[in-house]
Write an enzyme that holds these catalytic residues in place. Structure first.
Site, short mmCIF file in Angstrom:
data_model
loop_
_atom_site.label_atom_id
_atom_site.label_comp_id
_atom_site.label_asym_id
_atom_site.label_seq_id
_atom_site.Cartn_x
_atom_site.Cartn_y
_atom_site.Cartn_z
N GLU A 56 40.96 39.18 33.57
CA GLU A 56 42.28 39.27 32.94
C GLU A 56 42.86 37.89 32.65
O GLU A 56 43.57 37.71 31.66
CB GLU A 56 43.21 40.05 33.87
CG GLU A 56 44.48 40.55 33.22
CD GLU A 56 45.20 41.52 34.13
OE1 GLU A 56 45.15 42.72 33.86
OE2 GLU A 56 45.81 41.07 35.12
N HIS A 77 19.27 44.51 47.42
CA HIS A 77 18.08 45.31 47.17
C HIS A 77 18.14 46.04 45.83
O HIS A 77 17.11 46.59 45.40
CB HIS A 77 17.91 46.33 48.30
CG HIS A 77 17.73 45.69 49.64
ND1 HIS A 77 16.57 45.09 50.03
CD2 HIS A 77 18.60 45.53 50.68
CE1 HIS A 77 16.70 44.60 51.26
NE2 HIS A 77 17.93 44.85 51.67
N LYS A 188 48.32 49.10 26.44
CA LYS A 188 49.51 49.76 26.99
C LYS A 188 50.43 50.26 25.88
O LYS A 188 50.96 51.38 25.94
CB LYS A 188 50.27 48.80 27.90
CG LYS A 188 49.57 48.49 29.22
CD LYS A 188 50.40 47.52 30.05
CE LYS A 188 49.74 47.21 31.38
NZ LYS A 188 50.52 46.25 32.19
#
Length: 216
Positions: A56, A77, A188
């Protein structure tokens, strides 16, 4: 407050600024992915926090590293193969604690595992970390180790503050403002417009997007 006192002097005296400068320099050399890999389960969510901070704050103007999250030894792994032998586009950031709780490894009658009988779980995890770090280094893959004394509120506070300071310095080097998030704000506004919360051109752009749908 203690971490703030370290933000002075050269990069050789300031871990936070040294990390920010190192990530920027390695990005310029092709390490556009930063894999945050703490070696403590209690620090797993700190990698999630780091991913938001780094993405961000620095992802602007076609710049910034892409943060990814991993956890040692679990992802050692599942992801180490890629980090060691895949594209040379990654920096691996390890976070370890020097001290912590420990448990003895029980003795066993299995001959192949008998060598573990005199060790502790902490020693096993430390050996796996050292091996992973050395594996990357031997393959010429850049990695950074960040050490905490232990996992507690004091050390965690210093880690968070230090990473924020490192991010600000990296932003200065990139030439971006780390204290804004225009891409997030765009989404938004589009969301609010789609829900009838006002007239936003971002919402109109949603209707104008092209799509390719494959149906069966």
């Amino acid at each position: 407050a203690a971490e703030r006192e370290t933000l002075t002097g050269s990069l050789f005296d300031c871990p936070a600024y040294a990390y920010g400068a190192t990530t920027y320099a390695l990005d310029g050399r092709g390490a556009g992915v930063n894999a945050m890999m703490p070696y403590a389960e209690s620090l797993e969510t700190s990698a999630e926090w780091f991913a938001q901070l780094w993405a961000e704050s620095l992802g602007k103007d076609d710049l910034g590293q892409t943060p990814v999250r991993a956890l040692g030894v679990t992802d050692q792994h599942s992801q180490l193969q890629l980090y060691r032998a895949g594209p040379r586009d990654k920096l691996v950031t390890f976070v370890t604690a020097r001290a912590g709780t420990d448990r003895p490894i029980p003795d066993t009658d299995v001959e192949e595992l008998a060598y573990l009988g005199d060790a502790t779980l902490g020693e096993l995890l430390e050996a796996e970390f050292e091996a992973t770090e050395a594996s990357l280094a031997a393959a010429g893959r850049p990695n950074v180790r960040i050490e905490l004394e232990r996992v507690d509120e004091y050390e965690l506070g210093g880690l968070l503050y230090g990473m924020e300071a490192a991010c600000v310095l990296a932003g200065e080097l990139y030439g971006v403002n780390t204290f804004e998030q225009p891409a997030v704000e765009w989404a938004k506004k589009a969301t609010r417009g789609l829900l009838g919360g006002g007239d936003f051109e971002e919402a109109d752009a949603v209707a104008e997007k092209t799509a390719l749908r494959i149906e069966r």
